[in-house]
Design a protein around this motif. Sequence first.
Motif, short mmCIF file in Angstrom:
data_model
loop_
_atom_site.label_atom_id
_atom_site.label_comp_id
_atom_site.label_asym_id
_atom_site.label_seq_id
_atom_site.Cartn_x
_atom_site.Cartn_y
_atom_site.Cartn_z
N SER A 55 21.08 56.39 78.96
CA SER A 55 21.32 54.96 78.77
C SER A 55 22.51 54.73 77.85
CB SER A 55 20.08 54.28 78.19
OG SER A 55 19.71 54.88 76.95
N ASP A 56 23.06 55.82 77.31
CA ASP A 56 24.20 55.70 76.39
C ASP A 56 25.49 55.37 77.16
OD1 ASP A 56 22.53 56.34 74.31
OD2 ASP A 56 23.09 58.48 74.29
N THR A 57 26.43 54.80 76.46
CA THR A 57 27.77 54.60 77.01
C THR A 57 28.76 55.39 76.17
OG1 THR A 57 28.12 52.61 75.68
CG2 THR A 57 27.21 52.31 77.91
N VAL A 58 29.96 55.56 76.69
CA VAL A 58 30.99 56.34 76.01
C VAL A 58 31.52 55.54 74.82
CG1 VAL A 58 33.22 57.49 76.25
CG2 VAL A 58 31.61 57.44 78.18
N ASN A 60 37.91 57.11 61.85
CA ASN A 60 36.55 57.60 61.62
C ASN A 60 35.49 56.52 61.86
OD1 ASN A 60 34.91 59.83 61.10
ND2 ASN A 60 34.63 59.25 58.97
N VAL A 61 35.75 55.62 62.80
CA VAL A 61 34.79 54.59 63.17
C VAL A 61 34.46 54.76 64.65
CG1 VAL A 61 34.37 52.11 63.43
CG2 VAL A 61 35.65 52.97 61.44
N VAL A 62 33.16 54.85 64.98
CA VAL A 62 32.73 55.00 66.36
C VAL A 62 32.72 53.62 67.01
CG1 VAL A 62 30.86 55.71 67.89
CG2 VAL A 62 31.37 57.05 65.83
N GLN A 63 33.52 53.46 68.07
CA GLN A 63 33.66 52.17 68.74
C GLN A 63 33.19 52.29 70.19
OE1 GLN A 63 37.41 49.97 67.70
NE2 GLN A 63 38.05 51.95 66.83
N PRO A 64 32.15 51.55 70.59
CA PRO A 64 31.62 51.64 71.95
C PRO A 64 32.60 51.05 72.98
CG PRO A 64 30.54 49.88 70.75
CD PRO A 64 31.39 50.61 69.75
N THR A 65 32.52 51.58 74.18
CA THR A 65 33.39 51.11 75.25
C THR A 65 32.63 50.34 76.32
OG1 THR A 65 33.12 53.10 76.62
CG2 THR A 65 34.83 53.14 74.94
N GLY A 66 31.33 50.58 76.45
CA GLY A 66 30.54 49.93 77.48
C GLY A 66 30.64 50.58 78.84
N VAL A 67 31.36 51.71 78.97
CA VAL A 67 31.49 52.39 80.26
C VAL A 67 30.79 53.73 80.21
CG1 VAL A 67 33.71 51.26 80.70
CG2 VAL A 67 33.68 53.55 79.66
N GLN A 68 30.43 54.24 81.39
CA GLN A 68 29.80 55.55 81.50
C GLN A 68 30.13 56.14 82.87
OE1 GLN A 68 28.99 58.49 80.55
NE2 GLN A 68 27.38 57.77 79.13
N PHE A 69 30.22 57.46 82.93
CA PHE A 69 30.50 58.14 84.19
C PHE A 69 29.24 58.21 85.06
CE2 PHE A 69 33.64 59.99 81.21
CZ PHE A 69 34.80 59.60 81.88
N ALA A 70 29.45 58.30 86.36
CA ALA A 70 28.34 58.33 87.30
C ALA A 70 27.58 59.65 87.22
CB ALA A 70 28.87 58.14 88.72
N ARG A 71 26.32 59.58 87.63
CA ARG A 71 25.48 60.78 87.63
C ARG A 71 25.72 61.58 88.91
NH1 ARG A 71 18.84 60.98 86.99
NH2 ARG A 71 18.73 63.23 86.49
N HIS A 72 25.71 62.90 88.80
CA HIS A 72 25.93 63.79 89.95
C HIS A 72 24.77 64.77 90.07
CE1 HIS A 72 30.15 62.63 90.86
NE2 HIS A 72 30.13 62.28 89.59
#
Length: 329
Positions: free
Chosen positions: A236-239, A317-329
């Motif tokens: 459920s995580d995003t990059v 040094n700050v983690v910034q979410p992108t809201g995108v994720q790669f597809a599952r294979h």
Amino acid sequence: MAPSSHRRSRRPQRRSGRRVPVVALVAVAAVALLVSLVVAFRPGGGGDDGARTVEPAAGAGLSGTPTASQAASASASPSPAPSSSKSPRASGSPNPTGKPTASATPSSRPAAGSAARPASGTAPSAGRISPGTAYTGVATAYDIGDGDGSCSYGPTSDVMTAAMNTADYETSKACGAYVSVRAASGASVTVRITNECPAPCAVGQIDLSQQAFAKLAPLVTGRIPITWSLLSPATSDTVSIRYKTGSTQYWCGIQAIGHRNPLARLEVRTSAGWTRLARTGYNYFLSEQGAGCGGPIRLTDIYGEQHTVEGIAVRANVVQPTGVQFARH
């Protein structure tokens, strides 16, 4: 008069003595000529003219330029050069063979040292670790401490992690990869690669967290034979994106975190278009001249899927979410 008669009687004898060798030479010459004529007109006779093949005796070697078939049979594939280690941290002793076995399925593996073969039509950007491929090696265990490692993800509460041997770590290409590890007993565990295991870790070896190793065998076992393969798990995580400490618009290091599939490349948009950044062994992509720092970032996984993210400011040094994720294979 007697002496004179005596000298004359010797001259004919001397003349006849000279005549005998001449006759003999003529006879020998005639015989030689006859033999030459016989040989010349014999079937298969005559000179070589460079066309007759000389066959060596059994066991004798041939010199000269080899034929095409000889050249083909004489060729051989070079042995792969051993990889080097970069970090002093390691546990366990090296694999006796030091070579993994890769194959499309665990039941049909090519000879040790074979290159990994990706599943047909998948993972065009995969490195040494390809999906749909089973690898063999050994598992050892180490105390992961706060969970940080060579991939520079930082401390974590996730204990299902592991360190990959230097060869398969492949300058941090393995960072973030999810790997299924199976023991001979049938027990298995899924771990995320967060660290590098240098020599004496051998090719194919995975240094598991003690918690992960305990799911396969008692810790006192020390090392066990395993098979392992790459996963594309549900998540459920995003990059997220993180700029390295010290990053500015003039120099920056960029890291991607939380990607489902291994990351193949990271690019930044510059005046010249998309520019691919070099990846370091500590899992940051560097723009040493500052090109693209703070601009759009394009991520590509090993399957070739791409995501472009914008609005990621240079905040070290700050983690910034992108809201995108790669597809599952």
